[in-house]
Enzyme design. Structure first.
Site, short mmCIF file in Angstrom:
data_model
loop_
_atom_site.label_atom_id
_atom_site.label_comp_id
_atom_site.label_asym_id
_atom_site.label_seq_id
_atom_site.Cartn_x
_atom_site.Cartn_y
_atom_site.Cartn_z
N THR A 198 4.61 2.61 5.83
CA THR A 198 2.79 1.99 5.34
C THR A 198 1.85 2.67 6.44
O THR A 198 2.66 3.62 7.70
CB THR A 198 2.53 0.40 5.70
OG1 THR A 198 0.85 0.72 6.21
CG2 THR A 198 3.59 0.38 7.44
N ARG A 212 0.87 -5.47 -5.48
CA ARG A 212 1.46 -6.31 -4.39
C ARG A 212 1.15 -7.00 -5.53
O ARG A 212 0.10 -6.98 -6.41
CB ARG A 212 -0.31 -6.26 -3.52
CG ARG A 212 -0.38 -5.23 -2.78
CD ARG A 212 -1.15 -5.09 -1.30
NE ARG A 212 -2.09 -4.63 -0.93
CZ ARG A 212 -1.76 -4.03 0.23
NH1 ARG A 212 -0.60 -4.21 0.57
NH2 ARG A 212 -2.52 -3.14 0.61
N ASP A 220 2.30 -0.83 11.63
CA ASP A 220 2.10 -1.14 12.23
C ASP A 220 3.57 -2.22 11.89
O ASP A 220 3.41 -3.65 12.19
CB ASP A 220 0.98 -2.30 11.68
CG ASP A 220 0.88 -2.84 10.89
OD1 ASP A 220 2.29 -2.19 9.59
OD2 ASP A 220 -0.38 -3.81 9.82
N ASP A 258 4.96 -4.40 5.81
CA ASP A 258 5.54 -6.05 6.36
C ASP A 258 6.04 -7.14 5.11
O ASP A 258 7.20 -7.92 5.45
CB ASP A 258 4.88 -7.04 7.61
CG ASP A 258 3.31 -7.37 7.30
OD1 ASP A 258 3.26 -6.45 6.06
OD2 ASP A 258 2.66 -7.21 8.05
N ARG A 290 -5.70 -2.61 8.86
CA ARG A 290 -5.84 -3.83 8.41
C ARG A 290 -6.22 -5.14 9.54
O ARG A 290 -6.97 -6.02 10.40
CB ARG A 290 -5.39 -4.19 7.27
CG ARG A 290 -5.51 -5.81 6.82
CD ARG A 290 -5.66 -5.98 5.56
NE ARG A 290 -3.78 -5.70 5.42
CZ ARG A 290 -3.20 -5.91 4.04
NH1 ARG A 290 -3.88 -6.00 3.01
NH2 ARG A 290 -0.89 -4.87 4.09
N GLY A 321 0.64 -1.15 -0.25
CA GLY A 321 0.12 0.03 -0.36
C GLY A 321 1.15 0.77 0.18
O GLY A 321 2.27 1.26 0.89
N ASP A 375 -0.67 2.07 8.14
CA ASP A 375 -0.92 1.95 9.29
C ASP A 375 -0.09 1.30 10.66
O ASP A 375 -0.93 1.42 11.89
CB ASP A 375 -1.00 -0.10 9.48
CG ASP A 375 -1.89 -0.12 8.46
OD1 ASP A 375 -2.72 0.76 8.01
OD2 ASP A 375 -2.23 -1.15 7.78
O1 F6P Z 1 -1.44 0.09 3.35
C1 F6P Z 1 -2.01 -0.34 4.50
C2 F6P Z 1 -3.56 -0.76 4.29
O2 F6P Z 1 -3.83 0.81 3.60
C3 F6P Z 1 -4.44 -1.25 5.25
O3 F6P Z 1 -4.77 -0.18 5.94
C4 F6P Z 1 -5.78 -1.44 4.65
O4 F6P Z 1 -6.29 -2.65 5.06
C5 F6P Z 1 -5.08 -1.79 3.13
O5 F6P Z 1 -3.85 -0.90 2.97
C6 F6P Z 1 -5.62 -1.68 2.41
O6 F6P Z 1 -5.13 -2.21 0.78
P1 F6P Z 1 -5.44 -2.01 -0.87
O7 F6P Z 1 -5.65 -0.78 -0.89
O8 F6P Z 1 -4.83 -3.00 -1.47
O9 F6P Z 1 -6.87 -2.00 -0.76
#
Ligand code: F6P
Length: 327
Positions: free
Chosen positions: A129, A75, A133, A106, A175, A14, A131
């Protein structure tokens, strides 16, 4: 390790505001040390597809203040296979890249570890990120911007919630972690905060919401982390709507979603990302590999990459008590 030939830099997973500031710092630090840098577009996907771009100090002009990532992100399922990683490593070797700076979360750090273990490429990570985390750093690139965006939106929601004495369930990103929710809950004056790290029981949540809304005519904001065990703001709203006891409550749901991922990085994120980028290149030059640079107690520290993705960063339980005290 043999000397560094060329450094490859990529953003993966992300995107997070401040990633561009980090890319800029990597490129400029490398050139200051007479090292060339190649940008790898779309993270591990681009590595597999040889989606490379030569970077110069000028090509990173005017990106510091921009959200998203100029290198794009992805991803990658293909990179999860040994064949995908072998292809990526072969492409890097063909480009003369034998050292990498990975900017991401991560999953990105796990991928970098595998490249190092299986193909001997030197890797240093920069935590990126929203998050927050990641084990090994107090803060990640993008977290501060995401929090400020979320709080700004919670303030706006408060105005309209107050005008109608409504209950708002506001879902923020995270997440697997409640860092954004917890801190936005405090900063936005939420009456209740629900996060994955804290066991939440629907019966108890209902009791608390009933208490909040029935005691006096007022608005209430419940901040819910998307990864909360109850399944997010909409699920909780549905449970309340299906219970006649809550018919007296005027309820709305607002999912902030990807608004938190975009936008110009805050000053804090720009500085943090710049520090990480500089430190990552310096770490590679000093011969470090398989580590992530992070901010620990205000100082830049290195953590073995494996710890970053195999250990979890704990939330500050004092802050959970604070939300209870202040609501
Ligand atoms: O990068 C982390 C995050 O923003 C999370 O908080 C979220 O669940 C996820 O990515 C969403 O991912 P995507 O943009 O691939 O739907």
């Amino acid at each position: 390790m043999e000397g560094i030939q060329r450094i490859g830099v990529y953003t993966s997973g992300g995107d997070a505001p401040g990633m561009n500031a980090c890319v800029r710092a990597v490129v400029r630090t490398a050139y200051a040390h007479d090292l060339e840098v190649v940008g790898i577009r779309r993270g591990y996907e681009g590595m597999i597809d040889s989606d490379f771009v030569e970077m110069t100090t000028r090509s990173v002009s005017n990106i510091l203040q921009k959200g998203g990532t100029v290198l794009k992100s992805a991803r990658s399922d293909r990179f999860r296979t040994p064949e995908g990683r072998a292809l990526a490593a072969a492409n890097l070797t063909e480009m003369g890249i034998n050292a990498l700076v990975a900017i991401g979360g991560d999953g990105s750090m796990r991928g970098a570890t595998l490249l190092n273990q299986e193909h001997g490429i030197s890797v240093v990570g920069c935590p990126g990120t929203i998050d927050n985390d990641l084990y090994g750093t107090d803060e990640t690139i993008g977290y501060d911007t995401a929090m400020n965006t979320a709080i700004e939106n919670i303030d706006r929601i408060r105005d309209t919630a107050d005008a109608h004495n409504r209950l708002f369930l506001v879902e923020v990103m995270g997440r697997d972690a409640g860092f954004i929710a917890l801190n936005c809950g405090i900063g936005g004056g939420a009456e209740l905060v629900l996060i994955p790290e804290n066991q939440t029981d629907l019966k108890e949540v209902k009791k608390q919401i009933f208490g909040l809304m029935s005691s006096h005519a007022r608005s209430s904001i419940v901040v819910v982390a998307e990864g909360d065990q109850l399944g997010g703001a909409q699920r909780i709203a549905d449970a309340l709507k299906n219970d006649a006891k809550f018919d007296f409550i005027d309820l709305r749901v607002c999912i902030l979603g990807h608004t938190q991922r975009g936008g110009s990085p805050t000053a804090r994120d720009r500085v943090l990302a710049s520090r990480f980028g500089v430190s990552a290149v310096e770490a590679l030059i000093e011969g470090h590999t398989n580590v992530m640079v992070g901010l620990v107690g205000g100082e830049i520290k290195m953590t073995p990459m494996k710890n970053v993705w195999s250990r979890s960063k704990s939330i500050d339980y004092e802050l959970i008590n604070l939300t209870k005290m202040l609501s």
